[in-house]
Design a protein around this motif. Structure first.
Motif, PDB file in Angstrom:
ATOM      1  N   ILE A 104      -3.193  -2.685  -7.706  1.00 26.68           N
ATOM      2  CA  ILE A 104      -1.974  -2.425  -8.482  1.00 26.68           C
ATOM      3  C   ILE A 104      -0.954  -1.653  -7.659  1.00 26.68           C
ATOM      4  O   ILE A 104       0.232  -2.018  -7.608  1.00 26.68           O
ATOM      5  CB  ILE A 104      -2.318  -1.663  -9.781  1.00 26.68           C
ATOM      6  N   ILE A 105      -1.385  -0.584  -6.994  1.00 28.17           N
ATOM      7  CA  ILE A 105      -0.444   0.251  -6.246  1.00 28.17           C
ATOM      8  C   ILE A 105       0.227  -0.539  -5.126  1.00 28.17           C
ATOM      9  O   ILE A 105       1.465  -0.530  -4.987  1.00 28.17           O
ATOM     10  CB  ILE A 105      -1.152   1.501  -5.691  1.00 28.17           C
ATOM     11  N   PHE A 106      -0.551  -1.241  -4.313  1.00 22.48           N
ATOM     12  CA  PHE A 106       0.052  -1.941  -3.182  1.00 22.48           C
ATOM     13  C   PHE A 106       0.779  -3.210  -3.606  1.00 22.48           C
ATOM     14  O   PHE A 106       1.647  -3.698  -2.875  1.00 22.48           O
ATOM     15  CB  PHE A 106      -1.007  -2.234  -2.122  1.00 22.48           C
ATOM     16  N   SER A 107       0.457  -3.733  -4.782  1.00 22.76           N
ATOM     17  CA  SER A 107       1.232  -4.848  -5.315  1.00 22.76           C
ATOM     18  C   SER A 107       2.600  -4.382  -5.785  1.00 22.76           C
ATOM     19  O   SER A 107       3.567  -5.161  -5.783  1.00 22.76           O
ATOM     20  CB  SER A 107       0.483  -5.519  -6.475  1.00 22.76           C
ATOM     21  N   MET A 108       2.712  -3.123  -6.182  1.00 22.06           N
ATOM     22  CA  MET A 108       3.990  -2.558  -6.619  1.00 22.06           C
ATOM     23  C   MET A 108       4.895  -2.179  -5.449  1.00 22.06           C
ATOM     24  O   MET A 108       6.114  -2.149  -5.589  1.00 22.06           O
ATOM     25  CB  MET A 108       3.733  -1.334  -7.504  1.00 22.06           C
ATOM     26  N   VAL A 109       4.277  -1.870  -4.301  1.00 22.77           N
ATOM     27  CA  VAL A 109       5.079  -1.526  -3.122  1.00 22.77           C
ATOM     28  C   VAL A 109       5.865  -2.750  -2.678  1.00 22.77           C
ATOM     29  O   VAL A 109       5.321  -3.840  -2.547  1.00 22.77           O
ATOM     30  CB  VAL A 109       4.161  -1.032  -1.981  1.00 22.77           C
ATOM     31  N   LYS A 110       7.156  -2.585  -2.427  1.00 22.67           N
ATOM     32  CA  LYS A 110       8.022  -3.725  -2.124  1.00 22.67           C
ATOM     33  C   LYS A 110       7.746  -4.325  -0.756  1.00 22.67           C
ATOM     34  O   LYS A 110       7.806  -5.549  -0.586  1.00 22.67           O
ATOM     35  CB  LYS A 110       9.490  -3.290  -2.213  1.00 22.67           C
ATOM     36  N   THR A 111       7.459  -3.489   0.250  1.00 23.51           N
ATOM     37  CA  THR A 111       7.129  -4.014   1.564  1.00 23.51           C
ATOM     38  C   THR A 111       5.705  -4.543   1.555  1.00 23.51           C
ATOM     39  O   THR A 111       4.773  -3.820   1.222  1.00 23.51           O
ATOM     40  CB  THR A 111       7.271  -2.930   2.646  1.00 23.51           C
ATOM     41  N   LYS A 112       5.523  -5.800   1.904  1.00 20.44           N
ATOM     42  CA  LYS A 112       4.207  -6.438   1.864  1.00 20.44           C
ATOM     43  C   LYS A 112       3.742  -6.763   3.291  1.00 20.44           C
ATOM     44  O   LYS A 112       4.389  -7.537   4.001  1.00 20.44           O
ATOM     45  CB  LYS A 112       4.257  -7.724   1.036  1.00 20.44           C
ATOM     46  N   LEU A 113       2.663  -6.144   3.700  1.00 22.46           N
ATOM     47  CA  LEU A 113       1.982  -6.464   4.953  1.00 22.46           C
ATOM     48  C   LEU A 113       0.510  -6.689   4.634  1.00 22.46           C
ATOM     49  O   LEU A 113      -0.080  -5.904   3.879  1.00 22.46           O
ATOM     50  CB  LEU A 113       2.145  -5.338   5.973  1.00 22.46           C
ATOM     51  N   HIS A 114      -0.085  -7.732   5.182  1.00 23.42           N
ATOM     52  CA  HIS A 114      -1.417  -8.108   4.716  1.00 23.42           C
ATOM     53  C   HIS A 114      -2.451  -7.017   4.960  1.00 23.42           C
ATOM     54  O   HIS A 114      -3.420  -6.875   4.215  1.00 23.42           O
ATOM     55  CB  HIS A 114      -1.855  -9.439   5.334  1.00 23.42           C
ATOM     56  N   TRP A 115      -2.259  -6.174   5.983  1.00 23.12           N
ATOM     57  CA  TRP A 115      -3.255  -5.133   6.245  1.00 23.12           C
ATOM     58  C   TRP A 115      -3.145  -3.940   5.299  1.00 23.12           C
ATOM     59  O   TRP A 115      -4.030  -3.095   5.274  1.00 23.12           O
ATOM     60  CB  TRP A 115      -3.180  -4.670   7.695  1.00 23.12           C
ATOM     61  N   TYR A 116      -2.079  -3.872   4.501  1.00 25.23           N
ATOM     62  CA  TYR A 116      -1.990  -2.792   3.515  1.00 25.23           C
ATOM     63  C   TYR A 116      -3.147  -2.841   2.527  1.00 25.23           C
ATOM     64  O   TYR A 116      -3.549  -1.812   1.975  1.00 25.23           O
ATOM     65  CB  TYR A 116      -0.669  -2.890   2.729  1.00 25.23           C
ATOM     66  N   ILE A 117      -3.683  -4.042   2.276  1.00 30.68           N
ATOM     67  CA  ILE A 117      -4.690  -4.214   1.226  1.00 30.68           C
ATOM     68  C   ILE A 117      -6.108  -3.960   1.743  1.00 30.68           C
ATOM     69  O   ILE A 117      -7.077  -4.039   0.963  1.00 30.68           O
ATOM     70  CB  ILE A 117      -4.569  -5.639   0.616  1.00 30.68           C
ATOM     71  N   ILE A 118      -6.276  -3.619   3.009  1.00 35.59           N
ATOM     72  CA  ILE A 118      -7.601  -3.368   3.589  1.00 35.59           C
ATOM     73  C   ILE A 118      -8.435  -2.397   2.743  1.00 35.59           C
ATOM     74  O   ILE A 118      -9.647  -2.607   2.578  1.00 35.59           O
ATOM     75  CB  ILE A 118      -7.477  -2.852   5.033  1.00 35.59           C
TER      76      ILE A 118
END
Length: 370
Positions: free
Chosen positions: A304-318
Motif C-alpha cells: 500500500i505505501i509504495f503503491s501510493m508513492v508517485k515515483t515508481k521504481l521496481h526495486w522499491y518493492i523489494i
C-alpha cells in the motif's frame, strides 16, 4: 518436533547454500551505469576525501541518501580493493542474512517445514537475487527492517530482544532513510491487531528506542552542521517529499503497478505469495488464525505505501519479498505436508537452473561498454 539442534543445522545449511548462490561471480562483470556505480563512486570518495561524515560525489557534497551502505563499502575497499566485488559485498551479505532472518521469523510463526520453504522461496526468487547481487540499497534496507521485526517478535517471549529491535531499525534508516519507517508501522499495526501494547512499556524497548534516537539525532546534527541547507534539500525535500508526491525522472505508474511487478520480477514465486495474501486475510477474520497477522500486515503495508508513492521504481518493492516468502512457505507446507522439505528443495533447485539459464543471475556484466 523442532529442536535447537535442528535449528542450528538448518541455519548452517541455509547459510552455506545462500552464500554459494549469492556470492558466486559477485566480482565479475561491470557495475550498472546508474545507482550501483553511483554508490560505488560515493564510497570511493570517502577514501579520497577522508571524510566519513559528509558524503561526496564528483567532489561535491552529496546528501541524497544516508551513509551506511557507502561507509561499509569504503571499509571493504580498504580490505579487498576498489572493485565490483567490494561494491556489491555488503548487499550480498545482507541478502544471506535476510534468508536466515526469514527462516527464523517463519519458524517463530509456523513450523520448521514452513520456515525452510519460506527461506528457499526467498533465496530462489529472481527479484531478490538480482538486488542481493547488486550494489544497491534495497536488500540491505530490507534485511535490517526484517531483523527489527524478528527481534520484536522474539521479544514477546524473551524481552531482552526488544532492546535490539530499535537499533536494527536505526541501521535500516541509515541505509535508506524514510523507507525504513515501514518496519515500525508494521509493528504498531501488529500490536493494534493483537491488542497487545505491553512492549511499549517494556524497559528494554524503551532503552533501545532511546539509543536509536541518540544515534539518529547525532547523525542528523553532524551532517546538518557540515552541509546545512543542502542536507535538508537532499534528504527531506528531494528524496521524501518530491518522490512521494510526484514522479521523478519519468519513473511513473499507477496504484496497481507493483501488482504486476511482483509476479513478473518475483518469479517463480511472487504470484503465489500475492495470491495467498487475500486468502490469509480471510483466514485471520474467519478462523481467528493470529499467526498470519504479522506477515499479512507486513506485505500489505509495503504494498500500500509504495503503491501510493508517485515515483515508481521496481526495486522499491523489494521489502515485500520476505513477507510473501513466509506466506508462500505456509501455503507450500499446507499442500505438501510431510513431503514439504524434499519437494521444496527440488523446486528451489529447478528455480535456480531456470533463473540461471533464462535470467542470467550469475552474469553481472551490466555496463560492459562503459
Amino acid at each position: 518436533m523442532f529442536t535447537k539442534n535442528y535449528a542450528n543445522k538448518d541455519i548452517l545449511i541455509l547459510f552455506f547454500v545462500a552464500s554459494i548462490i549469492i556470492l558466486w561471480n559477485l566480482g565479475t562483470g561491470s557495475l550498472s551505469s546508474w545507482d550501483e556505480a553511483f554508490y560505488g563512486q560515493v564510497s570511493r570518495e570517502i577514501l579520497t576525501t577522508g571524510n566519513w561524515i559528509t558524503l561526496h560525489w564528483t567532489g561535491e557534497a552529496w546528501n541524497d541518501k544516508p551513509p551506511l551502505y557507502m561507509l561499509v563499502s569504503a571499509f571493504f575497499y580498504q580490505i579487498f580493493g576498489i572493485n565490483e566485488f567490494s561494491t556489491r559485498l555488503f548487499s550480498a551479505l545482507c541478502g544471506i542474512g535476510l534468508v536466515i532472518v526469514t527462516y527464523l521469523l517463519a519458524r517463530s510463526l509456523y513450523s520448521r517445514k514452513a520456515a525452510i520453504a519460506s527461506s528457499l522461496v526467498l533465496l530462489t526468487s529472481w527479484h531478490f537475487l538480482w538486488d542481493a547481487k547488486s550494489g544497491m540499497l534495497d536488500v540491505t534496507l530490507t534485511f535490517f527492517m526484517a531483523l527489527s521485526i524478528l527481534l520484536f517478535k522474539l521479544g514477546e517471549e524473551k524481552n531482552i530482544y526488544l532492546l535490539f529491535s530499535p537499533i536494527a531499525f536505526a541501521l535500516a534508516f541509515f541505509t535508506k532513510g524514510a523507507g525504513s519507517f515501514v518496519a515500525p508501522i508494521v509493528l504498531f499495526l501488529y500490536m493494534l491487531f493483537t491488542n497487545n501494547f505491553k512492549p511499549l512499556k517494556n524497559k528494554y524497548l524503551l532503552m533501545g528506542l532511546s539509543l536509536c534516537l541518540v544515534l539518529l539525532g547525532w547523525w542528523h546534527y553532524s551532517v546538518y552542521s557540515s552541509s546545512g541547507k543542502e542536507f535538508i534539500e537532499g534528504q527531506f525535500i528531494k528524496h521524501i517529499f518530491t518522490r512521494t508526491t510526484q514522479s521523478v525522472d519519468g519513473h511513473t505508474g499507477d496504484f496497481l503497478t507493483y501488482t504486476g511487478v511482483i509476479p513478473n520480477k518475483g518469479r517463480p514465486w511472487g504470484a503465489l505469495g500475492l495470491a495467498l495474501l487475500p486468502y490469509l486475510i480471510f483466514r485471520i477474520f474467519r478462523n481467528r488464525e493470529r499467526a498470519h497477522i504479522l506477515p499479512v500486515l507486513w506485505a500489505s503495508t509495503v504494498l500500500i505505501i509504495f503503491s501510493m508513492v508517485k515515483t515508481k521504481l521496481h526495486w522499491y518493492i523489494i521489502p515485500i519479498y520476505p513477507a510473501l516468502a513466509i506466506i508462500s512457505g505456509w501455503g507450500i507446507e499446507k499442500v505438501f505436508t510431510k513431503r514439504t522439505i524434499p519437494i521444496i528443495s527440488v523446486l528451489a533447485l529447478l528455480s535456480i537452473f531456470y533463473l540461471s539459464a533464462e535470467k542470467h543471475i550469475f552474469n553481472l556484466d551490466y555496463s560492459p561498454n562503459m
